[in-house]
Scaffold this active site. Structure first.
Site, PDB file in Angstrom:
ATOM      1  N   GLU A  63       8.938   0.348  -2.375  1.00 37.49           N
ATOM      2  CA  GLU A  63       8.716   1.057  -2.121  1.00 37.49           C
ATOM      3  C   GLU A  63       8.783   2.432  -3.412  1.00 37.49           C
ATOM      4  OE1 GLU A  63       6.513   2.749  -0.808  1.00 37.49           O
ATOM      5  OE2 GLU A  63       6.798   4.676  -0.452  1.00 37.49           O
ATOM      6  N   GLU A 117       3.508   5.002  -9.270  1.00 39.27           N
ATOM      7  CA  GLU A 117       2.092   6.163  -8.822  1.00 39.27           C
ATOM      8  C   GLU A 117       2.379   7.407  -9.391  1.00 39.27           C
ATOM      9  OE1 GLU A 117       0.484   5.389  -4.221  1.00 39.27           O
ATOM     10  OE2 GLU A 117       2.957   6.080  -4.835  1.00 39.27           O
ATOM     11  N   TRP A 121     -14.114  11.242  -5.180  1.00 46.16           N
ATOM     12  CA  TRP A 121     -13.587   9.747  -5.702  1.00 46.16           C
ATOM     13  C   TRP A 121     -14.864   9.469  -6.120  1.00 46.16           C
ATOM     14  CZ3 TRP A 121     -12.739   4.925  -4.957  1.00 46.16           C
ATOM     15  CH2 TRP A 121     -11.313   4.883  -5.521  1.00 46.16           C
ATOM     16  N   LYS A 126       6.194   3.739  -5.750  1.00 49.91           N
ATOM     17  CA  LYS A 126       5.929   5.804  -6.285  1.00 49.91           C
ATOM     18  C   LYS A 126       6.669   6.188  -8.319  1.00 49.91           C
ATOM     19  CE  LYS A 126       5.515   7.024  -3.385  1.00 49.91           C
ATOM     20  NZ  LYS A 126       5.332   6.471  -2.025  1.00 49.91           N
ATOM     21  N   ARG A 129      -8.013  13.944  -1.924  1.00 50.09           N
ATOM     22  CA  ARG A 129      -8.725  13.076  -1.349  1.00 50.09           C
ATOM     23  C   ARG A 129      -9.735  12.352  -2.683  1.00 50.09           C
ATOM     24  NH1 ARG A 129      -9.238  12.933   4.216  1.00 50.09           N
ATOM     25  NH2 ARG A 129     -11.231  11.328   4.208  1.00 50.09           N
ATOM     26  N   ASN A 168     -19.330  11.790   2.526  1.00 48.19           N
ATOM     27  CA  ASN A 168     -17.922  10.832   2.044  1.00 48.19           C
ATOM     28  C   ASN A 168     -17.975   9.178   2.994  1.00 48.19           C
ATOM     29  OD1 ASN A 168     -15.360   9.356   1.977  1.00 48.19           O
ATOM     30  ND2 ASN A 168     -14.377  11.013   3.881  1.00 48.19           N
ATOM     31  N   GLY A 169     -17.632   8.680   1.895  1.00 41.61           N
ATOM     32  CA  GLY A 169     -17.956   6.677   2.873  1.00 41.61           C
ATOM     33  C   GLY A 169     -18.576   6.280   1.626  1.00 41.61           C
ATOM     34  N   CYS A 225     -12.851  11.160  -1.231  1.00 38.87           N
ATOM     35  CA  CYS A 225     -13.681  12.382  -1.268  1.00 38.87           C
ATOM     36  C   CYS A 225     -13.579  13.058   0.264  1.00 38.87           C
ATOM     37  CB  CYS A 225     -15.746  12.045  -1.050  1.00 38.87           C
ATOM     38  SG  CYS A 225     -15.929  10.816  -2.384  1.00 38.87           S
ATOM     39  N   LYS A 231      -5.824   9.960  -1.323  1.00 39.88           N
ATOM     40  CA  LYS A 231      -4.313   9.909  -0.632  1.00 39.88           C
ATOM     41  C   LYS A 231      -4.804   8.427   1.001  1.00 39.88           C
ATOM     42  CE  LYS A 231      -0.645  11.962   2.000  1.00 39.88           C
ATOM     43  NZ  LYS A 231      -0.160  10.655   1.340  1.00 39.88           N
ATOM     44  N   HIS A 270      14.678 -16.700 -11.238  1.00 36.89           N
ATOM     45  CA  HIS A 270      13.543 -17.700 -10.905  1.00 36.89           C
ATOM     46  C   HIS A 270      12.299 -17.157 -11.521  1.00 36.89           C
ATOM     47  CE1 HIS A 270      15.437 -20.223  -8.382  1.00 36.89           C
ATOM     48  NE2 HIS A 270      15.324 -19.076  -7.963  1.00 36.89           N
TER      49      HIS A 270
HETATM   50  C1  G6P Z   1      -3.237   5.067  -0.076  1.00 36.85           C
HETATM   51  C2  G6P Z   1      -2.488   6.106  -0.461  1.00 36.85           C
HETATM   52  C3  G6P Z   1      -0.564   5.785   0.582  1.00 36.85           C
HETATM   53  C4  G6P Z   1      -0.428   5.894   1.554  1.00 36.85           C
HETATM   54  C5  G6P Z   1      -1.763   4.549   1.562  1.00 36.85           C
HETATM   55  C6  G6P Z   1      -2.081   4.120   2.785  1.00 36.85           C
HETATM   56  O1  G6P Z   1      -3.164   4.082  -1.729  1.00 36.85           O
HETATM   57  O2  G6P Z   1      -1.909   6.490  -1.469  1.00 36.85           O
HETATM   58  O3  G6P Z   1       0.396   7.180  -0.158  1.00 36.85           O
HETATM   59  O4  G6P Z   1       0.520   5.023   1.598  1.00 36.85           O
HETATM   60  O5  G6P Z   1      -3.010   4.675   1.227  1.00 36.85           O
HETATM   61  O6  G6P Z   1      -2.284   4.807   3.770  1.00 36.85           O
HETATM   62  P1  G6P Z   1      -2.464   5.432   5.429  1.00 36.85           P
HETATM   63  O7  G6P Z   1      -2.828   6.759   5.160  1.00 36.85           O
HETATM   64  O8  G6P Z   1      -3.211   4.139   5.849  1.00 36.85           O
HETATM   65  O9  G6P Z   1      -1.067   5.549   5.150  1.00 36.85           O
END
Ligand code: G6P
Length: 612
Positions: free
Chosen positions: A487, A494, A74, A491, A27, A100-101, A2, A607, A510
């Site tokens: 990674e 996501e 969110w 990506k 957010r 937010n929270g 949020c 994010k 395996h």
């Molecule tokens: C969320 C974001 C990711 C990020 C992760 C950790 O899942 O979508 O992109 O890597 O949080 O976030 P931080 O701000 O702790 O690196």
């Protein structure tokens, strides 16, 4: 999760609020709303869906109030809907709140309020807040200018969980009250006006002067003043911080999406991360002063983080173990914190968080601290919550990252962690100087090597066009090529919503090889000359079974028999992920574009994950 924004000044608040929300959409973006005060009345407008849907509301452009609060959601408690959107009001329409929270004990509080005759219109946890404020306000028989503050203070005492809350009240139409605990919130100081936001970039075009709030502080904002109180309502002073990021750093600056812009910003971001650290002699890192004796006393280093940041940690494990001869364990913050990890004063715990606000990572840090370990935070956001909890904080200086899918934060974290590894190694003197000096030089070459890769992206784009309709893909690699494959696979999930898995090449036989059939796409990364022979054999095994392989290799590596190969410049395998991740980022990006998806705001994601 949020995002919240607030404004008090002499301008019309609603455009400033909506503009701020648009910048905070990363957010959360399943509903949005704003509230302003006009003619002794709090006016609330909210809608389901993206922030832009607010413009569909009748009368939204007619709001003339010069004080207001706003929220992009969110969903946690209660599905995305107009009723569950913020702002929420108390039953008497005297207080409006955005939050937010998560309020963990909201059920208990709700029942208590229901017993007292309060009615609830939404399924959210937030709605208890304005009603509790109202309840305490009514209970208080003194009538002075701190009455609302007292009601907020009593409310906060009842709340369990995390919150950043903005409050408007008709009982004081020229003030806004704000409070935070374990949830981000900054105050931007203007001239005759003040701003609030969940993060700095959202209001960077209005001011560069910020106050960073600490937990349990209550703030009263008027047009000309910002007053800070501790939880006992004793007034306190706080320093102002000037932020050096340019306003443009939070704009798309001609790029189609923030993600693409951030991919292209990586050379610059890494130059900033490196700064002058490698310029002469032994490395000094601002904010860090660990002694040789302390480092020698360590028997373990933990690197703890979530998502992409954790993947950066996996790359660093190899560097630190190789250069420092200390065992490194990399852990997911949400696992670490509930596992009674073996941590004591002989453990150094490193926490990586781009935002510095990830709830699990912060909790994991607090846990290690309570067990006597030294804690070191790596963040991109100066003054973020994690940096205020840690014993030491160092910064990536990558500039604001807005796209939900992390790109430049990852590469700058890998670079900073490698520099950190060298910093330790120079003190420990457990490896030859030459190894360290070569790595330093290789790090310095990275920005121009990324520029080289970014000069021509057609090959990746064409491959993405070929495979974007697929349902499953596989990533393979060994060593740091495996770490970066994790990674790459993240990506892809996501932003393109394609299922993908990443495997250490040696694990292929395996189990996973059972999934390889005709025409399956495999992204194989092979940049380490010492491991390439083994990796090529693994790739041949999937080719034999019909897989289409897209290989990412270094220019010095032979790739006989592979048709789709992207060559990246040669570098040290310890930092090769900084280069090999670039085609992976672009691959996911182009697939997402090909599918017509929203690259910057993928479904269900946010994010900054400020709730557990
Ligand atoms: C969320 C974001 C990711 C990020 C992760 C950790 O899942 O979508 O992109 O890597 O949080 O976030 P931080 O701000 O702790 O690196």
């Amino acid at each position: 999760m949020c995002g919240i924004v607030g404004y008090i000044g002499n301008k019309k608040a609603s455009p400033i609020l909506i503009n701020g929300l648009l910048r905070l959409e990363y957010r959360g973006y399943d509903s949005a709303g704003i509230a302003t005060i006009e003619n002794d009345e709090i006016k609330v407008m909210k809608n389901k869906g993206r922030v832009n849907n607010l413009y569909e509301l009748d009368g939204i452009n007619d709001l003339v109030g010069t004080i207001g609060i706003a929220h992009t959601r969110w969903a946690t408690h209660g599905k995305p809907s107009k009723e569950n959107s913020h702002p929420h009001m108390d039953n008497s329409n005297s207080f409006a709140v955005v939050h937010n929270g998560i309020i963990e004990n909201y059920n208990e509080l709700k029942n208590m309020l229901i017993e007292k005759g309060y009615k609830f219109l939404s399924a959210t946890d937030t709605e208890v807040i304005p009603n509790l404020i109202h309840y305490y306000f009514e209970q208080d028989k003194t009538d002075d200018d701190k009455k609302i503050l007292r009601a907020v203070k009593s409310t906060c005492k009842d709340l369990k969980g995390s919150y950043a809350i903005e409050i408007l009240s008709i009982y004081n139409k020229d003030k806004m009250i704000v409070v935070r605990k374990d949830s981000p919130l900054v105050i931007g100081k203007g001239n005759g006006e003040n701003y609030l936001s969940s993060d700095i970039p959202a209001i960077l075009s209005y001011t560069k002067d910020f106050y960073l709030l600490d937990d349990n502080e209550i703030v009263e904002l008027s047009r000309d003043e910002v007053k800070f109180y501790n939880q006992d309502l004793k007034e306190i002073q706080k320093p102002i911080k000037s932020i050096e990021w340019g306003a443009l750093s939070a704009e798309k600056d001609g790029y189609e999406d923030f993600m693409l812009k951030e991919i292209y910003e990586q050379p610059k971001a890494i130059r900033e991360t490196v700064g002058a650290k490698l310029d002469n002699g032994s490395i000094e890192i601002e904010g860090l002063n660990l002694t040789k004796e302390y480092l020698q006393s360590l028997n373990k280093i933990y690197i703890v983080a979530c998502g992409t940041a954790m993947h950066a940690g996996l790359v660093a494990k190899t560097t630190i173990e190789k250069l420092c001869k200390i065992s490194v364990e990399v852990d997911i913050a949400s696992e670490f914190r509930y596992r009674e990890p073996l941590v004591d004063e002989k453990t150094l715990c490193i926490y990586i968080s781009q935002s510095g606000e990830t709830a699990d990572t912060i909790a994991a840090l607090k846990l290690a601290k309570s067990k006597g370990a030294k804690t070191l935070a790596i963040s991109n956001v100066i003054g973020s919550s994690i940096t205020r909890e840690a014993d030491y904080s160092i910064y990536t200086h990558a500039g604001p990252e807005i796209a939900v899918a992390s790109t430049k934060a990852y590469t700058s974290q890998v670079v900073l962690l490698n520099i950190l590894g060298i910093y330790f190694a120079e003190k420990l003197e457990r490896v030859e100087k030459e190894i360290i000096n070569n790595l330093k030089q290789d790090i310095l070459n990275l920005p121009s090597q990324i520029e080289e890769i970014l000069k021509d992206t057609n090959q990746v784009k064409n491959f993405a066009k070929k495979v974007y309709k697929e349902k499953d893909m596989f990533f393979l690699g060994r060593g740091t090529d495996y770490a970066v494959s994790l990674e790459g696979s993240l990506k892809l999930k996501e932003i393109s919503y394609i299922h993908s898995e990443s495997y250490a090449s040696g694990e292929l036989k395996h189990g996973p090889i059972a999934l390889i059939e005709n025409d399956v796409t495999v992204i194989a990364t092979m940049t380490n000359p010492d491991l390439v022979e083994k990796s090529i054999s693994n790739v041949q095994e999937v080719v034999t079974r019909g897989a289409k392989v897209f290989a990412i290799t270094s220019e010095d590596i032979k790739n006989d028999g592979l048709s789709q190969v992207i060559k990246i410049p040669k570098t040290n395998p310890l930092i090769s992920p900084v280069l090999s991740v670039i085609p992976m980022q672009l691959f996911s990006y182009y697939i997402s574009k090909e599918k017509g998806l929203d690259v910057d705001k993928p479904r269900n994601l946010a994010k900054s994950v400020t709730v557990e």
